[in-house]
Write an enzyme that holds these catalytic residues in place. Structure first.
Site, mmCIF file in Angstrom:
data_model
loop_
_atom_site.group_PDB
_atom_site.id
_atom_site.type_symbol
_atom_site.label_atom_id
_atom_site.label_comp_id
_atom_site.label_asym_id
_atom_site.label_seq_id
_atom_site.Cartn_x
_atom_site.Cartn_y
_atom_site.Cartn_z
ATOM 1 N N TYR A 4 0.845 -1.197 0.000
ATOM 2 C CA TYR A 4 0.000 0.000 0.000
ATOM 3 C C TYR A 4 0.879 1.245 0.000
ATOM 4 C CZ TYR A 4 -3.828 -3.124 1.130
ATOM 5 O OH TYR A 4 -4.747 -4.121 1.082
ATOM 6 N N ASN A 52 -13.516 0.477 -3.973
ATOM 7 C CA ASN A 52 -13.412 0.166 -5.397
ATOM 8 C C ASN A 52 -13.825 -1.269 -5.714
ATOM 9 O OD1 ASN A 52 -12.292 0.597 -8.171
ATOM 10 N ND2 ASN A 52 -11.115 -1.159 -7.481
ATOM 11 N N CYS A 82 -6.892 -4.991 -7.224
ATOM 12 C CA CYS A 82 -6.566 -4.562 -5.863
ATOM 13 C C CYS A 82 -6.070 -5.718 -5.011
ATOM 14 C CB CYS A 82 -7.764 -3.872 -5.233
ATOM 15 S SG CYS A 82 -9.354 -4.530 -5.685
ATOM 16 N N HIS A 83 -6.223 -6.945 -5.501
ATOM 17 C CA HIS A 83 -5.742 -8.095 -4.707
ATOM 18 C C HIS A 83 -4.222 -8.223 -4.821
ATOM 19 C CE1 HIS A 83 -6.463 -9.694 -8.763
ATOM 20 N NE2 HIS A 83 -5.416 -10.444 -8.526
ATOM 21 N N GLU A 107 -1.513 -16.699 -9.283
ATOM 22 C CA GLU A 107 -0.581 -15.892 -10.068
ATOM 23 C C GLU A 107 0.859 -16.237 -9.743
ATOM 24 O OE1 GLU A 107 -1.632 -11.862 -9.559
ATOM 25 O OE2 GLU A 107 -3.580 -12.107 -10.488
#
Length: 84
Positions: free
Chosen positions: A23, A46, A53-54, A80
């Site tokens: 962040y 959002n 955002c993950h 991922e």
DNA sequence: TAGCTGACGCAAA
DNA sequence: ATTTGCGCCAGCT
């Protein structure tokens, strides 16, 4: 929309698959160093899937929270190839 | 305008 | 390695 959100969203959107950013880093890249908390608040509001955002995690390497469930976030990151 | 809140960050105990 | 406390910033009440 505030100038702040525009910048932040842009940065998060630019995070490549398999990579994560804290962040604090995001805030810094967006041009608002120290606004880590504000970034979190924004992510929370959002719901746009075009914004991964993950991929935004805590500075200590932990996942942090997620609007679709913390566990799910960890799952996504795993898919991922992000090591926890 | 003032105060409260929170998907954080970091130093200290 | 953990937990606690304080600072930080934008947004909402």
């Amino acid at each position: 929309m505030s100038d702040f959100s525009e910048k932040v969203l842009a940065v998060v959107r630019a995070i490549p698959r398999g990579q994560v950013m804290s962040y604090g880093e995001v805030a810094k890249q967006a041009g608002y160093p120290g606004a880590a908390r504000a970034v979190g608040s924004l992510m929370k509001q959002n719901y746009d899937d075009s914004v991964p955002c993950h991929r935004v995690v805590r500075a200590d390497g932990r996942a942090g929270r997620y609007n679709r469930g913390d566990a799910n976030k960890i799952e996504l990151l795993r898919n991922e190839g992000v090591k926890l």
